[in-house]
Design an enzyme around this catalytic site. Structure first.
Site, PDB file in Angstrom:
ATOM      1  CD  GLU A  45      50.210 -62.575 -84.027  1.00  0.00           C
ATOM      2  OE1 GLU A  45      51.487 -62.952 -83.569  1.00  0.00           O
ATOM      3  OE2 GLU A  45      50.201 -61.278 -84.375  1.00  0.00           O
ATOM      4  CG  ASP A  56      49.609 -52.438 -82.549  1.00  0.00           C
ATOM      5  OD1 ASP A  56      50.229 -53.300 -83.223  1.00  0.00           O
ATOM      6  OD2 ASP A  56      49.101 -52.895 -81.485  1.00  0.00           O
ATOM      7  CE1 TYR A 171      56.637 -59.470 -84.002  1.00  0.00           C
ATOM      8  CE2 TYR A 171      54.575 -60.712 -83.561  1.00  0.00           C
ATOM      9  CZ  TYR A 171      55.450 -59.533 -84.238  1.00  0.00           C
ATOM     10  OH  TYR A 171      54.679 -58.445 -85.117  1.00  0.00           O
TER      11      TYR A 171
END
Length: 256
Positions: A45, A56, A171
């Site tokens: 990625e 994140d 995902y």
């Protein structure tokens, strides 16, 4: 559309590696990606740095800050993708981005650039499926895969919608919260993968918190692949220009 190869081999699942492009610099990023592929990463990625990466944790936030200070843009990420595709034609390559940088570039310009660079597809982490019609149409027209995220809090109905919208793999977010290494994998991940498997035949990759060989083996019992990001970018933060070798060693230990 080229299928993203993430076949599970018992307790050796496929490996997806995340790299923030531009940290510590573009040349080192290219060397990190090549090293990761050569060490056994099935998919890389290529992360577009963003000023507000809300999904994140602190490691990738700091990586984005450093990459942005270097002036790294979506075009830079696509250019690096094209270079890597030329050097490693069979590698799985995915653009990982928040929506804002792609909107600034223009979704059509991004899709055209992704096609020209030879990537397999993209994951836009904060793009809800309800608002993804134009993006999905542009990607489909260029035979580029779309990857969407499912979380433990996703309802069964939403998991079905995510399965319908995804064309590369799905995902599975292992836990609520942000990315970052953790001591053990949550049971939520196993339950979520079971629900996704009922809705789709696509490969399922588990991410958020995978950081050790033990995690890698554990996830391999129920998912097709694992995603490792923060652990990789921590090595980059610690080693700078020397990080390609350390990233390769880490991946080899994961897969040993």
């Amino acid at each position: 559309m080229r299928r993203i190869a993430l076949g599970n081999r018992g307790d050796h699942p496929g490996l997806v590696v995340y790299v923030t492009v531009g940290d510590p610099d573009m040349d080192t990023s290219r060397r990190i990606v090549i090293a990761a592929i050569d060490a056994g990463a099935d998919v890389v990625e290529l992360g577009v740095p963003f000023s507000d990466p809300v999904a994140d944790g602190p490691v990738i936030q700091r990586a984005s800050e450093r990459a942005l200070k270097n002036g790294t843009s979506v075009k830079d990420v696509l250019r690096l993708a094209g270079e890597v595709r030329g050097e490693r034609p069979q590698a799985g390559l995915l653009i990982f981005s928040y929506l804002n940088p792609l909107l600034r570039m223009g979704l059509k310009a991004f899709a055209d650039g992704a096609k020209a660079a030879g990537v397999d597809g993209a994951l836009v982490t904060d793009l809800p499926i309800e608002e993804a019609h134009e993006y999905m149409k542009l990607m489909s027209e260029r035979e580029l895969a779309t990857v969407f995220l499912a979380a433990p809090t996703s309802t069964d109905q939403r998991v079905k919608l995510i399965a319908q919208a995804s064309t590369g793999f799905i995902y599975a977010v292992s836990r609520t919260g942000v990315t970052g290494a953790q001591a053990s994998m949550a049971d939520d991940a196993h339950r979520l993968v079971k629900r996704i498997k009922k809705a789709s035949k696509l490969p399922v990759a588990v991410g958020f918190g995978v950081s050790t060989p033990e995690h890698f083996r554990e996830v391999g019992h129920y998912a097709d692949a694992v995603v490792v990001g923060s652990a990789i970018m921590k090595l980059v933060e610690e080693s700078g220009k020397e990080s390609p070798a350390r990233v390769a060693e880490f991946i080899q230990r994961l897969k040993a």
